[in-house]
Write an enzyme that holds these catalytic residues in place. Structure first.
Site, mmCIF file in Angstrom:
data_model
loop_
_atom_site.group_PDB
_atom_site.id
_atom_site.type_symbol
_atom_site.label_atom_id
_atom_site.label_comp_id
_atom_site.label_asym_id
_atom_site.label_seq_id
_atom_site.Cartn_x
_atom_site.Cartn_y
_atom_site.Cartn_z
ATOM 1 N N HIS A 173 -84.882 104.460 -69.573
ATOM 2 C CA HIS A 173 -85.622 105.558 -69.285
ATOM 3 C C HIS A 173 -86.902 105.283 -69.424
ATOM 4 C CE1 HIS A 173 -85.111 110.163 -68.047
ATOM 5 N NE2 HIS A 173 -86.473 109.613 -69.055
ATOM 6 N N GLU A 174 -87.400 105.303 -70.321
ATOM 7 C CA GLU A 174 -88.713 104.791 -70.793
ATOM 8 C C GLU A 174 -89.113 103.601 -70.073
ATOM 9 O OE1 GLU A 174 -90.237 107.213 -71.268
ATOM 10 O OE2 GLU A 174 -88.590 108.079 -72.617
ATOM 11 N N HIS A 177 -89.982 104.682 -66.232
ATOM 12 C CA HIS A 177 -91.374 105.000 -66.191
ATOM 13 C C HIS A 177 -92.528 103.871 -66.214
ATOM 14 C CE1 HIS A 177 -90.195 109.130 -66.512
ATOM 15 N NE2 HIS A 177 -89.955 108.783 -67.355
ATOM 16 N N HIS A 183 -88.503 111.160 -62.915
ATOM 17 C CA HIS A 183 -87.154 111.588 -63.038
ATOM 18 C C HIS A 183 -86.567 111.984 -61.985
ATOM 19 C CE1 HIS A 183 -89.411 113.090 -67.235
ATOM 20 N NE2 HIS A 183 -88.515 112.091 -67.578
ATOM 21 N N TYR A 229 -81.741 114.138 -65.861
ATOM 22 C CA TYR A 229 -81.643 115.199 -66.447
ATOM 23 C C TYR A 229 -80.774 115.440 -67.115
ATOM 24 C CZ TYR A 229 -86.641 115.313 -68.881
ATOM 25 O OH TYR A 229 -87.630 114.405 -69.498
#
Length: 279
Positions: A173-174, A177, A183, A229
């Site tokens: 996930h990071e 980014h 997101h 999310y």
């Protein structure tokens, strides 16, 4: 003796029925619509780990859950159209140098390296150990899980706190980014696919659900994205904050790794060629 056997038989059946009923109830409850089902979702892990993110002196400003922004800016808009992609080499691969802080244990370091290497299995992204390059990803254990969006230049921090961030899905996930992705539930067409219930969001955290004008790369909205999310993200009352539409029972935010659509987007954004994805 026969009476005793009959009583034991009735007792066994009753207990067995109770166990089966209990199993069925638990199975029904674990359909993805219970807050307990999201204990290990990306957003729940981020929310727990990021209670103090960006509040420690020296840390960057952290907004939108886990996105680091340069001091003075009030948003983290997409940057890929402004040249924040990592450069492609002549062999078609994209080499992203990284450095892992010495504060991580051997097990944690191995988990992080596995997350870094996972990109090479399906994309042209190659995270490589730092070797005097000027721009690189500096993986540290700071006050939570967070990253800048896209290439910022010099040593840009990706924080994976040892207290709650060193999980495969969080690492991917990071790093997504850092490659330039936002997101999923903030993408430009999200209102066609999910409904945001701001009345259930923790006061002051509503900005986590803003829409940004993303480049969706001609890919469909992805409930299974590792960038999505969960249903109860930032809830203040144990009620849902994100409801999928039109089918409200679709599971969201439950990814434990990049989805096929996540992978497709990386390859489209960086124009990966099949030759560049080999090896």
């Amino acid at each position: 003796m026969m009476l005793r056997a009959a009583l034991l038989s009735v007792l066994f059946c009753s207990v067995n029925n109770y166990v089966i009923q209990d199993f069925l109830e638990k199975t029904e409850e674990s359909s993805g619509n219970s807050i307990d089902d999201d204990d290990f979702s990306v957003s729940t892990l981020l929310e727990k780990a990021n209670q103090n993110a960006g509040k420690v002196p020296g840390d960057p400003l952290v907004l939108y859950g886990d996105i680091a922004v340069p001091s003075g800016l009030q948003n983290a808009d997409p940057c890929t159209q402004r040249g924040c992609l990592w450069p492609k080499a002549s062999d078609g691969n994209v080499y992203v140098p990284y450095r892992i802080g010495s504060e991580f244990s051997r097990r944690e370091r191995n988990t992080i390296v596995q997350g870094l290497r996972s990109f090479a299995l399906s994309t042209c992204i190659r995270f490589t150990p730092l070797n005097r390059q000027q721009d690189f990803v500096d993986i540290r254990s700071l006050s939570g899980c967070f990253s800048f969006v896209g290439r910022r230049g010099r040593n840009q921090t990706v924080s994976l706190s040892r207290q709650g961030c060193v999980f495969h899905q969080i690492i991917q996930h990071e790093l997504l980014h850092a490659l330039g992705f936002d997101h999923e539930q903030t993408r430009s067409d999200r209102d066609q696919h999910v409904r945001i219930l701001l009345q259930n969001v923790i006061r002051g955290m509503e900005f986590n659900f803003r829409i940004i004008q993303t480049n969706n790369l001609n890919t469909p909205y992805d409930y299974n994205s590792v960038m999505h999310y969960s249903r109860f993200a930032f809830t203040r009352n144990n009620q849902p904050t994100i409801i999928p539409i039109p089918d409200t029972n679709v599971a969201i935010g439950r990814a434990t790794e990049m989805s096929p659509t996540d992978i497709l987007r990386v390859n489209r954004l960086y124009r990966c060629r099949r030759r560049g994805m080999e090896g």
